[in-house]
Design an enzyme around this catalytic site. Structure first.
Site, PDB file in Angstrom:
ATOM      1  N   GLU A 173       0.830  -1.210   0.000  1.00 51.14           N
ATOM      2  CA  GLU A 173       0.000   0.000   0.000  1.00 51.14           C
ATOM      3  C   GLU A 173       0.866   1.262   0.000  1.00 51.14           C
ATOM      4  O   GLU A 173       0.691   2.163   0.821  1.00 51.14           O
ATOM      5  CB  GLU A 173      -1.002  -0.016   1.162  1.00 51.14           C
ATOM      6  N   GLU A 295      -5.224  -8.548  -0.432  1.00 53.32           N
ATOM      7  CA  GLU A 295      -6.065  -8.155   0.709  1.00 53.32           C
ATOM      8  C   GLU A 295      -7.491  -8.033   0.207  1.00 53.32           C
ATOM      9  O   GLU A 295      -7.760  -7.212  -0.686  1.00 53.32           O
ATOM     10  CB  GLU A 295      -5.604  -6.829   1.335  1.00 53.32           C
TER      11      GLU A 295
END
Lengths: 495, 86
Positions: A173, A295
């Site tokens: 991320e 995710e």
């Protein structure tokens, strides 16, 4: 009446077992208490790792496990987590308000966990706050066979032979908690960091770049344009949130409207995969680069009375449907989606296992992974679904989700989800094959009397699969009655 | 579909007095007849507050619950493995 057409002779590719992978972060009670209780714990363990959890995860054939984060990965300094535990540095994990991390679960413990689970490790390295040298030395520490400073240190710490490590993520991320970078900047950093993620001996690293958040197609475009040839995979993150990030909604207290909204949002995964794949196809038409959805899952409000930073949520039939729908989508796009990792295995977000002290329960999502494990490494079969609508107000979504595959025994497994909260769906099939005549159909079903049914420590087996007798062979193939709000597995054996 | 937020910023393990008050208020509303008597609550809470496994001065390591809630729940019990204290 809904209809499914199965062309059993038409194989659409192999469903990579890694689609059924998991993600575990140093967050809440996932790693600590979930896996790691320490060698001196009264909870039965093997070298500090809970035996009950290992046994349960082995049963669903967990193929790959991503660690240590998540956001945690981009401030994790692996050297703090090796050597004698009593000497390991305590650190502050600045996410979730500043969690104290004692580093008792580090590289050796994670690799031991993977060996106990018989699963592939997928390690995420630190780009956000780590150095190129640190990342390079971690790979050397784990995989170098011979004399080197890092390999020697590994041996001093009790591990003579290098580990096999295939999957390595270069940051997490990095558009957000991993450094708030622009894609142009991260693409350059990715190219630099991955250069020093070396292959030692016969250990070949599969390098995964940080991909976009949800529908950030610009990020995908830039990464594929600037760094495609340096990567083997690129990640995608998408969570199913019923409400808003500020008010996500209860995990257990919801009505049919919220059920509908949640399932509709989980279906958005298909659009994301299609649109990101279109961008990837532009730069990688051979589909060499894998899309790794590392995710995904539901994100609800925490259970009332629990620490809000622990992200501990209950798990109902609604979560089971989200899992079933999403896994059917991943199977469908198995030419590009080669790995996925549901967040986060134990006690955090859409967990498959919940623990309380020495107790452990299995969630409805666990049972979906148990039903769907038949798809692992199986051949995807061509399937066309003509589903009736599930109407809610002025909105409609397909009432049925489905996926079919042929396993190594030649059996055909079909997984169905009936999204309708309160209505059975009747489905007729047209089964086409020159070589396979249906001899028998058996089934299992995950269903409950209420859409918010869930397992608790007081009632741990309220939701669990049972034998399913709602399918029969017909002239054209088979017919099936899918109970309301259910996940069904049918197994077809040939004559 | 709007962009999702950053999950790292959405919550903290450290609770302010106001946060704790809100959690207790919510739990009391949920528990209703399952609330223990005040003396039982005080006794349980004292044990929890001395427990070496209490996290962030508020949270039971073994269940993730705020001890001010756990101690009020008639159906709850100490989750310390092998060493149940109440």
């Amino acid at each position: 009446m809904s209809k499914v057409i199965l062309n059993a002779d038409v194989k659409k590719g192999k469903i990579n077992r890694n689609i059924y992978g998991h993600f575990s972060e140093h967050l809440g009670r996932c790693v600590y208490e979930g896996y790691w209780v320490g060698e001196d714990s009264a909870i039965p363990n093997t070298r500090g790792i809970r035996n009950d959890v290992v046994e349960a995860l082995k049963n669903i054939k967990i193929p790959v496990l991503r660690w240590p984060g998540g956001c945690f990965a981009d401030e994790y300094h692996w050297k703090d987590g090796v050597g004698p535990r009593e000497n390991r540095a305590k650190m502050i994990n600045t996410h979730w308000g500043g969690v104290v991390e004692n580093n008792h679960f580090g590289t050796h413990e994670f690799m031991d966990l993977c060996e106990q689970l018989e699963t592939e490790p997928y390690i995420c390295g630190n780009v956000g706050s780590g150095t190129v040298q640190e990342m390079s030395e971690w790979v050397e520490y784990m995989t170098f066979d011979g004399e080197s400073p890092m390999a020697n240190w590994r041996k001093e710490n009790g591990r003579e032979d290098p580990w096999k490590l295939k999957y390595f993520g270069v940051g997490n991320e990095n558009w957000g908690c991993g450094g708030n970078m622009r894609p142009e900047y991260y693409a350059d950093l990715y190219r630099r960091y991955q250069t020093y993620v070396r292959n030692y001996g016969d250990n070949k690293i599969f390098k995964i770049a940080c991909g976009p958040n949800v529908d950030d197609y610009h990020w995908m475009e830039v990464l594929m344009r600037e760094a495609c040839r340096f990567m083997d995979g690129i990640s995608l993150h998408y969570y199913t949130v019923t409400g808003t990030w500020e008010n996500k909604g209860s995990a257990t207290d919801f009505d049919e409207e919220k059920w509908f909204i949640t399932l509709k949002k989980s279906l958005f995964m298909e659009e994301l995969i299609k649109r990101h794949s279109t961008i990837m196809d532009k730069y990688d038409p051979e589909k060499r680069v894998h899309l790794i959805v590392d995710e995904w899952g539901t994100w609800h409000d925490v259970e009332p009375g629990t620490n809000p930073g622990f992200l501990y949520q209950q798990n109902t039939m609604r979560d089971a449907l989200v899992a079933g729908i999403t896994l059917n989508i991943f199977n469908k796009y198995c030419d590009r989606v080669q790995m996925a990792n549901i967040a986060q295995t134990i006690n955090v977000l859409q967990a498959v296992i919940l623990t309380r002290g020495a107790e452990m329960i299995l969630t409805p999502t666990y049972h979906v992974f148990d039903l769907y494990k038949v798809h692992q490494d199986a051949d995807l079969i061509d399937l066309h679904l003509e589903s009736e609508d599930y109407q809610w107000g002025e909105e409609a979504i397909p009432a049925v989700s489905a996926s079919a595959s042929m396993d190594s025994n030649g059996d055909i497994n079909i997984t169905f989800c009936n999204l309708k909260a309160n209505e059975e769906v009747e489905l007729e099939s047209v089964f086409n094959s020159s070589a396979f005549r249906i001899g028998s159909i058996t089934g299992k079903v995950l269903a409950a009397d209420q859409i918010n049914a869930h397992n608790t420590f007081e009632e741990p087996e309220k939701v669990k699969p049972t034998a399913f007798n709602g399918a029969r062979i017909t002239e054209e193939g088979f017919s099936v009655k899918l109970p309301a709000a259910s996940v069904v597995l049918l197994t077809l054996k040939r004559e | 579909m709007s962009k999702q937020g950053c999950k790292g910023c959405s919550a903290s393990v450290h609770l302010s007095v106001e946060d704790i008050y809100e959690v207790i208020k919510g739990a009391e509303a949920n528990l209703q007849e399952d609330l223990v008597e005040e003396d039982v609550y005080r006794m349980r809470l004292e044990i929890c507050q001395k427990c070496p496994e209490l996290l962030y001065n508020t949270t039971c390591k073994y269940s993730g619950y705020i001890v001010y809630v756990l101690a009020r729940d008639k159906k709850a019990s100490c989750q310390h493995p092998g060493q149940q204290m109440w």
